[in-house]
Design a protein around this motif. Structure first.
Motif, PDB file in Angstrom:
ATOM      1  N   ILE A   1       0.837  -1.200   0.000  1.00 43.22           N
ATOM      2  CA  ILE A   1       0.000   0.000   0.000  1.00 43.22           C
ATOM      3  C   ILE A   1       0.874   1.253   0.000  1.00 43.22           C
ATOM      4  CG2 ILE A   1      -1.711   1.314   1.313  1.00 43.22           C
ATOM      5  CD1 ILE A   1      -2.739  -1.437   2.346  1.00 43.22           C
ATOM      6  N   VAL A   2       1.861   1.291   0.874  1.00 45.62           N
ATOM      7  CA  VAL A   2       2.765   2.450   0.917  1.00 45.62           C
ATOM      8  C   VAL A   2       3.486   2.609  -0.413  1.00 45.62           C
ATOM      9  CG1 VAL A   2       4.838   3.412   1.997  1.00 45.62           C
ATOM     10  CG2 VAL A   2       3.088   2.324   3.420  1.00 45.62           C
ATOM     11  N   ASN A   3       3.954   1.497  -0.972  1.00 45.01           N
ATOM     12  CA  ASN A   3       4.628   1.549  -2.274  1.00 45.01           C
ATOM     13  C   ASN A   3       3.708   2.106  -3.353  1.00 45.01           C
ATOM     14  OD1 ASN A   3       6.707   0.288  -0.909  1.00 45.01           O
ATOM     15  ND2 ASN A   3       6.358  -1.720  -1.818  1.00 45.01           N
ATOM     16  N   THR A   4       2.437   1.730  -3.291  1.00 47.60           N
ATOM     17  CA  THR A   4       1.467   2.189  -4.288  1.00 47.60           C
ATOM     18  C   THR A   4       1.165   3.674  -4.121  1.00 47.60           C
ATOM     19  OG1 THR A   4       0.479  -0.018  -4.411  1.00 47.60           O
ATOM     20  CG2 THR A   4      -0.866   1.814  -5.206  1.00 47.60           C
ATOM     21  N   ILE A   5       1.077   4.130  -2.870  1.00 51.19           N
ATOM     22  CA  ILE A   5       0.814   5.545  -2.609  1.00 51.19           C
ATOM     23  C   ILE A   5       1.888   6.416  -3.257  1.00 51.19           C
ATOM     24  CG2 ILE A   5       0.808   7.312  -0.787  1.00 51.19           C
ATOM     25  CD1 ILE A   5      -0.554   5.205   1.019  1.00 51.19           C
ATOM     26  N   THR A   6       3.127   5.954  -3.181  1.00 48.86           N
ATOM     27  CA  THR A   6       4.243   6.767  -3.693  1.00 48.86           C
ATOM     28  C   THR A   6       4.518   6.536  -5.170  1.00 48.86           C
ATOM     29  OG1 THR A   6       5.834   5.074  -2.986  1.00 48.86           O
ATOM     30  CG2 THR A   6       5.344   6.850  -1.424  1.00 48.86           C
ATOM     31  N   SER A   7       3.674   5.754  -5.832  1.00 47.28           N
ATOM     32  CA  SER A   7       3.899   5.513  -7.265  1.00 47.28           C
ATOM     33  C   SER A   7       2.621   5.735  -8.074  1.00 47.28           C
ATOM     34  CB  SER A   7       4.458   4.103  -7.483  1.00 47.28           C
ATOM     35  OG  SER A   7       3.574   3.121  -6.949  1.00 47.28           O
ATOM     36  N   ILE A   8       1.916   4.686  -8.409  1.00 44.73           N
ATOM     37  CA  ILE A   8       0.806   4.779  -9.359  1.00 44.73           C
ATOM     38  C   ILE A   8      -0.407   5.531  -8.827  1.00 44.73           C
ATOM     39  CG2 ILE A   8      -0.100   2.501  -8.703  1.00 44.73           C
ATOM     40  CD1 ILE A   8      -1.001   2.133 -11.589  1.00 44.73           C
ATOM     41  N   ALA A   9      -0.619   5.564  -7.515  1.00 41.04           N
ATOM     42  CA  ALA A   9      -1.807   6.220  -6.970  1.00 41.04           C
ATOM     43  C   ALA A   9      -1.874   7.693  -7.346  1.00 41.04           C
ATOM     44  CB  ALA A   9      -1.857   6.061  -5.457  1.00 41.04           C
ATOM     45  N   ALA A  10      -0.719   8.308  -7.523  1.00 45.06           N
ATOM     46  CA  ALA A  10      -0.679   9.736  -7.857  1.00 45.06           C
ATOM     47  C   ALA A  10      -1.247  10.033  -9.239  1.00 45.06           C
ATOM     48  CB  ALA A  10       0.753  10.250  -7.752  1.00 45.06           C
ATOM     49  N   ARG A  11      -1.302   9.014 -10.092  1.00 48.20           N
ATOM     50  CA  ARG A  11      -1.774   9.259 -11.461  1.00 48.20           C
ATOM     51  C   ARG A  11      -2.947   8.374 -11.864  1.00 48.20           C
ATOM     52  NH1 ARG A  11       3.097   6.179 -12.075  1.00 48.20           N
ATOM     53  NH2 ARG A  11       2.801   4.343 -13.396  1.00 48.20           N
ATOM     54  N   ASN A  12      -3.501   7.618 -10.922  1.00 47.47           N
ATOM     55  CA  ASN A  12      -4.624   6.730 -11.232  1.00 47.47           C
ATOM     56  C   ASN A  12      -5.705   6.941 -10.182  1.00 47.47           C
ATOM     57  OD1 ASN A  12      -6.323   4.275 -11.125  1.00 47.47           O
ATOM     58  ND2 ASN A  12      -4.957   3.532 -12.727  1.00 47.47           N
ATOM     59  N   ALA A  13      -6.788   7.598 -10.573  1.00 48.20           N
ATOM     60  CA  ALA A  13      -7.840   7.979  -9.629  1.00 48.20           C
ATOM     61  C   ALA A  13      -8.507   6.768  -8.988  1.00 48.20           C
ATOM     62  CB  ALA A  13      -8.881   8.839 -10.332  1.00 48.20           C
ATOM     63  N   GLU A  14      -8.686   5.692  -9.738  1.00 49.94           N
ATOM     64  CA  GLU A  14      -9.346   4.507  -9.193  1.00 49.94           C
ATOM     65  C   GLU A  14      -8.479   3.858  -8.106  1.00 49.94           C
ATOM     66  OE1 GLU A  14     -11.547   0.388 -10.675  1.00 49.94           O
ATOM     67  OE2 GLU A  14     -10.333   1.533 -12.085  1.00 49.94           O
ATOM     68  N   ILE A  15      -7.193   3.765  -8.363  1.00 51.12           N
ATOM     69  CA  ILE A  15      -6.278   3.205  -7.371  1.00 51.12           C
ATOM     70  C   ILE A  15      -6.214   4.120  -6.153  1.00 51.12           C
ATOM     71  CG2 ILE A  15      -3.876   2.618  -6.886  1.00 51.12           C
ATOM     72  CD1 ILE A  15      -5.340   0.589  -8.674  1.00 51.12           C
ATOM     73  N   ALA A  16      -6.170   5.417  -6.382  1.00 54.42           N
ATOM     74  CA  ALA A  16      -6.142   6.375  -5.273  1.00 54.42           C
ATOM     75  C   ALA A  16      -7.388   6.234  -4.405  1.00 54.42           C
ATOM     76  CB  ALA A  16      -6.022   7.797  -5.811  1.00 54.42           C
ATOM     77  N   HIS A  17      -8.530   6.005  -5.035  1.00 52.76           N
ATOM     78  CA  HIS A  17      -9.781   5.820  -4.282  1.00 52.76           C
ATOM     79  C   HIS A  17      -9.725   4.560  -3.423  1.00 52.76           C
ATOM     80  CE1 HIS A  17     -14.041   5.904  -3.347  1.00 52.76           C
ATOM     81  NE2 HIS A  17     -14.118   4.644  -3.736  1.00 52.76           N
ATOM     82  N   LEU A  18      -9.190   3.476  -3.970  1.00 58.19           N
ATOM     83  CA  LEU A  18      -9.038   2.237  -3.199  1.00 58.19           C
ATOM     84  C   LEU A  18      -8.142   2.453  -1.984  1.00 58.19           C
ATOM     85  CD1 LEU A  18      -8.515  -0.591  -5.864  1.00 58.19           C
ATOM     86  CD2 LEU A  18     -10.355  -0.436  -4.188  1.00 58.19           C
ATOM     87  N   ILE A  19      -7.036   3.147  -2.204  1.00 58.43           N
ATOM     88  CA  ILE A  19      -6.092   3.419  -1.125  1.00 58.43           C
ATOM     89  C   ILE A  19      -6.746   4.260  -0.043  1.00 58.43           C
ATOM     90  CG2 ILE A  19      -3.962   4.636  -0.529  1.00 58.43           C
ATOM     91  CD1 ILE A  19      -3.355   2.066  -1.922  1.00 58.43           C
ATOM     92  N   ASP A  20      -7.486   5.287  -0.452  1.00 63.88           N
ATOM     93  CA  ASP A  20      -8.126   6.172   0.515  1.00 63.88           C
ATOM     94  C   ASP A  20      -9.205   5.438   1.316  1.00 63.88           C
ATOM     95  OD1 ASP A  20      -8.572   8.909   1.620  1.00 63.88           O
ATOM     96  OD2 ASP A  20     -10.566   8.568   0.779  1.00 63.88           O
ATOM     97  N   ALA A  21      -9.992   4.602   0.641  1.00 66.86           N
ATOM     98  CA  ALA A  21     -11.033   3.845   1.341  1.00 66.86           C
ATOM     99  C   ALA A  21     -10.410   2.911   2.375  1.00 66.86           C
ATOM    100  CB  ALA A  21     -11.868   3.056   0.334  1.00 66.86           C
ATOM    101  N   ASP A  22      -9.304   2.273   2.002  1.00 69.21           N
ATOM    102  CA  ASP A  22      -8.608   1.397   2.933  1.00 69.21           C
ATOM    103  C   ASP A  22      -8.062   2.197   4.113  1.00 69.21           C
ATOM    104  OD1 ASP A  22      -7.071  -1.029   3.828  1.00 69.21           O
ATOM    105  OD2 ASP A  22      -5.391   0.254   3.287  1.00 69.21           O
ATOM    106  N   LEU A  23      -7.476   3.340   3.831  1.00 67.40           N
ATOM    107  CA  LEU A  23      -6.909   4.175   4.890  1.00 67.40           C
ATOM    108  C   LEU A  23      -7.981   4.596   5.890  1.00 67.40           C
ATOM    109  CD1 LEU A  23      -4.624   5.806   6.160  1.00 67.40           C
ATOM    110  CD2 LEU A  23      -5.131   7.631   4.521  1.00 67.40           C
TER     111      LEU A  23
END
Length: 198
Positions: A110-132
């Motif tokens: 999750i941390v690795n994803t936050i610092t990479s693809i989440a910044a440019r992929n809204a769907e992934i960012a939403h998943l990360i935020d919901a989990d957080l």
């Protein structure tokens, strides 16, 4: 009628998760995924449609597993709120050291994803935020239990404290990747817990 698939899709996603976790989205090739999953390109794309979709499914798989594990530690009956947090932080330290010992010291997916693809992929960012938000809520509940049983300072705001614990966990994981040993990770956990205690 199409021919039934001859593989376990859930296991295939679990296998893909390990690759994405180790190499990240950008560093993972289709060939890497095919090798790990035991599939050819046609089967991979017919089933999972795209690398992005497979990454999303892998992230969901990882989130479900880590959330279940966190909840197990935070819901131990008969333990104070502070002790539940100690159990969680101890497990984080043990996981990181064990992963590094087996050559799998990839940190937190999750941390690795936050610092990479989440910044440019809204769907992934939403998943990360919901989990957080779920993690913050669970940690807040543990803090409130501690405040009720007297093990955690009642002047601490539960949600802010949950964010603090989340930050400590992320820091422990990054420190482990940087070479911190078990003694150091345990010390970081104890310092954090001391800051919360009455």
């Amino acid at each position: 009628m199409g021919r039934p698939r001859q593989f376990d899709e859930r296991q295939a996603v679990a296998d893909a998760c390990q690759v994405f976790w180790a190499k990240g989205f950008d560093g993972t090739s289709t060939a890497d995924l095919c090798e790990a999953m035991g599939l050819n390109r046609s089967s991979l794309y017919n089933t999972f449609l795209s690398k992005e979709q497979l990454f999303r499914l892998s992230l969901v798989h990882y989130i479900a597993a880590t959330t279940a594990r966190q909840d197990k530690f935070l819901e131990v009956p008969g333990k104070s709120g502070l002790e539940r947090l100690r159990i969680l932080l101890t497990a984080i330290a043990e996981d990181e050291i064990a992963s590094r010992a087996t050559g799998n010291g990839f940190g937190c997916f999750i941390v690795n994803t936050i610092t990479s693809i989440a910044a440019r992929n809204a769907e992934i960012a939403h998943l990360i935020d919901a989990d957080l938000q779920k993690r913050i809520a669970a940690l807040s509940a543990a803090v409130q239990i501690g405040q009720t049983d007297g093990s955690i300072n009642k002047e601490r705001d539960p949600r802010e404290t949950a964010w603090y614990i989340t930050t400590v966990i992320s820091g422990m994981r990054v420190s482990a990747q940087s070479g911190a040993n078990k003694r150091i990770l345990d010390a970081l956990a104890e310092i954090a817990l001391h800051a919360l205690a009455n």
